[in-house]
Every structure is written in C-alpha cells, then in structure tokens.
Write a protein that holds these residues in place. Structure first.
Motif, PDB file in Angstrom:
ATOM      1  N   LEU A  51      49.351 118.375  39.691  1.00 18.22           N
ATOM      2  CA  LEU A  51      49.946 118.746  40.970  1.00 18.22           C
ATOM      3  C   LEU A  51      51.397 119.139  40.750  1.00 18.22           C
ATOM      4  O   LEU A  51      52.176 118.371  40.183  1.00 18.22           O
ATOM      5  CB  LEU A  51      49.854 117.561  41.934  1.00 18.22           C
ATOM      6  N   GLN A  52      51.756 120.334  41.207  1.00 23.03           N
ATOM      7  CA  GLN A  52      53.122 120.812  41.059  1.00 23.03           C
ATOM      8  C   GLN A  52      53.802 120.900  42.424  1.00 23.03           C
ATOM      9  O   GLN A  52      53.176 121.302  43.401  1.00 23.03           O
ATOM     10  CB  GLN A  52      53.138 122.199  40.418  1.00 23.03           C
ATOM     11  N   ASN A  53      55.079 120.541  42.444  1.00 21.11           N
ATOM     12  CA  ASN A  53      55.860 120.701  43.663  1.00 21.11           C
ATOM     13  C   ASN A  53      56.504 122.087  43.669  1.00 21.11           C
ATOM     14  O   ASN A  53      56.276 122.897  42.762  1.00 21.11           O
ATOM     15  CB  ASN A  53      56.888 119.567  43.829  1.00 21.11           C
ATOM     16  N   SER A  54      57.320 122.371  44.655  1.00 18.76           N
ATOM     17  CA  SER A  54      57.924 123.705  44.790  1.00 18.76           C
ATOM     18  C   SER A  54      58.926 124.019  43.676  1.00 18.76           C
ATOM     19  O   SER A  54      59.314 125.166  43.502  1.00 18.76           O
ATOM     20  CB  SER A  54      58.608 123.832  46.154  1.00 18.76           C
ATOM     21  N   HIS A  55      59.320 123.003  42.896  1.00 17.25           N
ATOM     22  CA  HIS A  55      60.252 123.202  41.784  1.00 17.25           C
ATOM     23  C   HIS A  55      59.517 123.339  40.445  1.00 17.25           C
ATOM     24  O   HIS A  55      60.162 123.394  39.394  1.00 17.25           O
ATOM     25  CB  HIS A  55      61.245 122.042  41.695  1.00 17.25           C
ATOM     26  N   GLY A  56      58.172 123.343  40.485  1.00 17.81           N
ATOM     27  CA  GLY A  56      57.386 123.458  39.258  1.00 17.81           C
ATOM     28  C   GLY A  56      57.202 122.152  38.519  1.00 17.81           C
ATOM     29  O   GLY A  56      56.654 122.120  37.417  1.00 17.81           O
ATOM     30  N   GLN A  57      57.671 121.054  39.109  1.00 22.56           N
ATOM     31  CA  GLN A  57      57.508 119.746  38.486  1.00 22.56           C
ATOM     32  C   GLN A  57      56.106 119.223  38.757  1.00 22.56           C
ATOM     33  O   GLN A  57      55.505 119.543  39.781  1.00 22.56           O
ATOM     34  CB  GLN A  57      58.541 118.763  39.044  1.00 22.56           C
ATOM     35  N   ILE A  58      55.608 118.387  37.829  1.00 23.48           N
ATOM     36  CA  ILE A  58      54.272 117.819  37.999  1.00 23.48           C
ATOM     37  C   ILE A  58      54.361 116.330  38.337  1.00 23.48           C
ATOM     38  O   ILE A  58      55.301 115.644  37.932  1.00 23.48           O
ATOM     39  CB  ILE A  58      53.385 118.030  36.760  1.00 23.48           C
ATOM     40  N   LEU A  59      53.370 115.857  39.078  1.00 23.89           N
ATOM     41  CA  LEU A  59      53.325 114.467  39.506  1.00 23.89           C
ATOM     42  C   LEU A  59      52.627 113.613  38.462  1.00 23.89           C
ATOM     43  O   LEU A  59      51.513 113.925  38.037  1.00 23.89           O
ATOM     44  CB  LEU A  59      52.573 114.353  40.838  1.00 23.89           C
ATOM     45  N   LEU A  60      53.311 112.547  38.038  1.00 28.34           N
ATOM     46  CA  LEU A  60      52.712 111.555  37.147  1.00 28.34           C
ATOM     47  C   LEU A  60      52.967 110.177  37.720  1.00 28.34           C
ATOM     48  O   LEU A  60      53.970 109.948  38.404  1.00 28.34           O
ATOM     49  CB  LEU A  60      53.308 111.648  35.741  1.00 28.34           C
ATOM     50  N   VAL A  91      39.524 115.019  45.199  1.00 30.16           N
ATOM     51  CA  VAL A  91      40.049 114.921  46.572  1.00 30.16           C
ATOM     52  C   VAL A  91      40.077 113.455  47.015  1.00 30.16           C
ATOM     53  O   VAL A  91      41.063 112.973  47.582  1.00 30.16           O
ATOM     54  CB  VAL A  91      39.210 115.794  47.530  1.00 30.16           C
ATOM     55  N   ARG A  92      38.997 112.729  46.730  1.00 30.95           N
ATOM     56  CA  ARG A  92      38.911 111.309  47.107  1.00 30.95           C
ATOM     57  C   ARG A  92      39.981 110.494  46.388  1.00 30.95           C
ATOM     58  O   ARG A  92      40.694 109.695  47.017  1.00 30.95           O
ATOM     59  CB  ARG A  92      37.510 110.770  46.759  1.00 30.95           C
ATOM     60  N   GLU A  93      40.104 110.692  45.083  1.00 26.83           N
ATOM     61  CA  GLU A  93      41.086 109.927  44.314  1.00 26.83           C
ATOM     62  C   GLU A  93      42.514 110.202  44.772  1.00 26.83           C
ATOM     63  O   GLU A  93      43.332 109.292  44.853  1.00 26.83           O
ATOM     64  CB  GLU A  93      40.945 110.225  42.811  1.00 26.83           C
ATOM     65  N   ALA A  94      42.835 111.456  45.075  1.00 27.97           N
ATOM     66  CA  ALA A  94      44.185 111.797  45.534  1.00 27.97           C
ATOM     67  C   ALA A  94      44.527 111.054  46.814  1.00 27.97           C
ATOM     68  O   ALA A  94      45.649 110.548  46.982  1.00 27.97           O
ATOM     69  CB  ALA A  94      44.314 113.305  45.734  1.00 27.97           C
ATOM     70  N   GLU A  95      43.560 110.963  47.724  1.00 26.88           N
ATOM     71  CA  GLU A  95      43.805 110.258  48.973  1.00 26.88           C
ATOM     72  C   GLU A  95      43.869 108.749  48.757  1.00 26.88           C
ATOM     73  O   GLU A  95      44.758 108.074  49.273  1.00 26.88           O
ATOM     74  CB  GLU A  95      42.730 110.611  50.004  1.00 26.88           C
ATOM     75  N   GLY A  99      47.609 108.833  48.858  1.00 29.19           N
ATOM     76  CA  GLY A  99      47.696 109.307  50.237  1.00 29.19           C
ATOM     77  C   GLY A  99      47.876 110.808  50.357  1.00 29.19           C
ATOM     78  O   GLY A  99      48.344 111.294  51.384  1.00 29.19           O
ATOM     79  N   LEU A 100      47.509 111.560  49.323  1.00 28.09           N
ATOM     80  CA  LEU A 100      47.649 113.011  49.339  1.00 28.09           C
ATOM     81  C   LEU A 100      46.358 113.661  49.813  1.00 28.09           C
ATOM     82  O   LEU A 100      45.262 113.233  49.442  1.00 28.09           O
ATOM     83  CB  LEU A 100      47.996 113.522  47.941  1.00 28.09           C
ATOM     84  N   LEU A 101      46.489 114.692  50.626  1.00 29.28           N
ATOM     85  CA  LEU A 101      45.339 115.444  51.108  1.00 29.28           C
ATOM     86  C   LEU A 101      45.283 116.765  50.358  1.00 29.28           C
ATOM     87  O   LEU A 101      46.181 117.595  50.480  1.00 29.28           O
ATOM     88  CB  LEU A 101      45.440 115.674  52.614  1.00 29.28           C
ATOM     89  N   VAL A 102      44.235 116.921  49.565  1.00 33.95           N
ATOM     90  CA  VAL A 102      44.057 118.114  48.737  1.00 33.95           C
ATOM     91  C   VAL A 102      42.980 118.981  49.362  1.00 33.95           C
ATOM     92  O   VAL A 102      41.902 118.503  49.698  1.00 33.95           O
ATOM     93  CB  VAL A 102      43.661 117.714  47.294  1.00 33.95           C
ATOM     94  N   ASP A 103      43.282 120.265  49.520  1.00 33.02           N
ATOM     95  CA  ASP A 103      42.303 121.223  50.029  1.00 33.02           C
ATOM     96  C   ASP A 103      41.350 121.569  48.886  1.00 33.02           C
ATOM     97  O   ASP A 103      41.768 122.189  47.898  1.00 33.02           O
ATOM     98  CB  ASP A 103      43.018 122.482  50.520  1.00 33.02           C
ATOM     99  N   GLY A 136      51.264 115.868  52.052  1.00 38.23           N
ATOM    100  CA  GLY A 136      51.568 114.455  51.944  1.00 38.23           C
ATOM    101  C   GLY A 136      52.680 114.195  50.952  1.00 38.23           C
ATOM    102  O   GLY A 136      53.081 115.072  50.188  1.00 38.23           O
ATOM    103  N   THR A 137      53.173 112.973  50.998  1.00 32.34           N
ATOM    104  CA  THR A 137      54.180 112.485  50.065  1.00 32.34           C
ATOM    105  C   THR A 137      53.527 111.374  49.261  1.00 32.34           C
ATOM    106  O   THR A 137      52.928 110.468  49.859  1.00 32.34           O
ATOM    107  CB  THR A 137      55.407 111.936  50.824  1.00 32.34           C
ATOM    108  N   PRO A 138      53.596 111.419  47.933  1.00 35.06           N
ATOM    109  CA  PRO A 138      52.936 110.384  47.133  1.00 35.06           C
ATOM    110  C   PRO A 138      53.398 108.978  47.521  1.00 35.06           C
ATOM    111  O   PRO A 138      54.602 108.710  47.619  1.00 35.06           O
ATOM    112  CB  PRO A 138      53.345 110.713  45.701  1.00 35.06           C
TER     113      PRO A 138
END
Length: 185
Positions: A51-60, A91-95, A99-103, A136-138
């Motif tokens: 998952l990348q944010n608007s700055h190109g960073q990835i979520l870990l 999608v299930r794991e992200a939520e 708490g993230l909602l993935v399309d 969402g916000t992690p």
C-alpha cells in the motif's frame, strides 16, 4: 488452447440410515481427486498488501516482540487465505488488521515470492498486491501481532524488515514479478 478445468467427481452412496451420502470419488491412484499427488508438498498461500500513500511511501507494520514470526521486524499487512479468494482475503485482512477499506476492483498483483523459512517448515507462496483505491487511516486493531504502522520509502527501508518482505519490496521497485528465497541459496 482452452484452459483446463478440474472438477472433483462425486459419488453418491447410501448411508447406514438410508439417506444419500456424497463423497469424493477416488482417483486412479485411490486418493480423492482433490488431494495432492504423492510426493507433493502443499504450500501455504499468503496475501500481502503493498500500500502506497500519496508520497510513494509503503505501509509496514512492526511485529509484536512476542510474535512467533518476525518478532520486532517490519512486515507487510498480510494474512493467510482461509478457503477464500486471494483478493477477498486481502480486503478482509486490511480491515481486520488496520481498519483500512480496500476496493477489490482496484487491486493488482505486483509480485509473487516463493519462500521456505527452513527445511522443516511448510513452503509458502506470497502474493503481493497493490491497492490503487483505499480509504482509512491505519489503526492498531491487533496489538498482540502488530505494535505500530508506519510509512516507509521503499528504497530506504529500516534494517529490521522480514527478509522475504525485503526481497519482495526490492523486486517490486526493480519491476520484477517473481522472487525466491530460502531454497538453499
């Protein structure tokens, strides 16, 4: 050539109570059709969110210090498929985890990593997906597994990253679709 489809054959027998009973028909080797052929080792399938944010960073996420896997190491938001389609699992794991909602329609496969943690551990296939649309916000929803979510530059990762996650991230950055690790290299 059209794709090959596999079907499990079903046999209907009469149960002792007189009611019909279904079971898998045996293959020519005498095993049910859905079992692995002799000598095959079944693999665990994991899904991983790149998952990348608007700055190109990835979520870990930083794994809990008492975790059996990857203690005190950074890792993808991830989970194991539980008799479900891989993207549905993602999608299930992200939520559940953050708490993230993935399309699901915005998800694309960006890397496959085939890895073995040890000669006695079951081998694994990791499917790494990028979600282009999410909200969402992690949040820390499983604090016994993950103690922090943080955004990282994929070319400047912390030292303590789960080794196969690092290999997958490096592969994605380099444009490679496949990596292997832990197979006696």
């Amino acid at each position: 050539m059209p794709p090959t489809r596999t079907h499990v054959r079903t046999v209907v027998d009469t149960a002792p109570d007189g009611h019909p009973q279904e079971r898998d028909a045996p293959s020519a080797a005498g095993r049910p059709c859905d079992e692995a052929p002799e000598g095959t080792e079944l693999h665990i399938i994991g899904v991983h969110l790149y998952l990348q944010n608007s700055h190109g960073q990835i979520l870990l996420g930083l794994r809990h210090p008492d975790s059996k896997f990857g203690a005190n190491e950074w890792h993808f938001l991830a989970g194991h498929c539980e008799r479900e389609a891989a993207i549905r699992c993602l999608v299930r794991e992200a939520e559940e985890e953050a708490g993230l909602l993935v399309d699901p329609d915005s998800v694309e496969l960006v890397h496959v990593i085939h890895h073995s943690d040890s000669p006695t551990a079951r081998p694994r296939i990791g499917l790494v997906f990028r979600a282009h649309s999410w909200s969402g916000t992690p949040r820390l929803l499983e604090p016994d597994r993950c103690v922090e979510w943080r955004w990282w530059d994929p070319t400047d990762l912390p030292a303590a990253v789960v080794p196969y996650s690092r290999v997958a991230i490096e592969g994605i950055v380099a444009g490679r679709l496949y990596s292997e690790t832990g197979w006696g290299e």
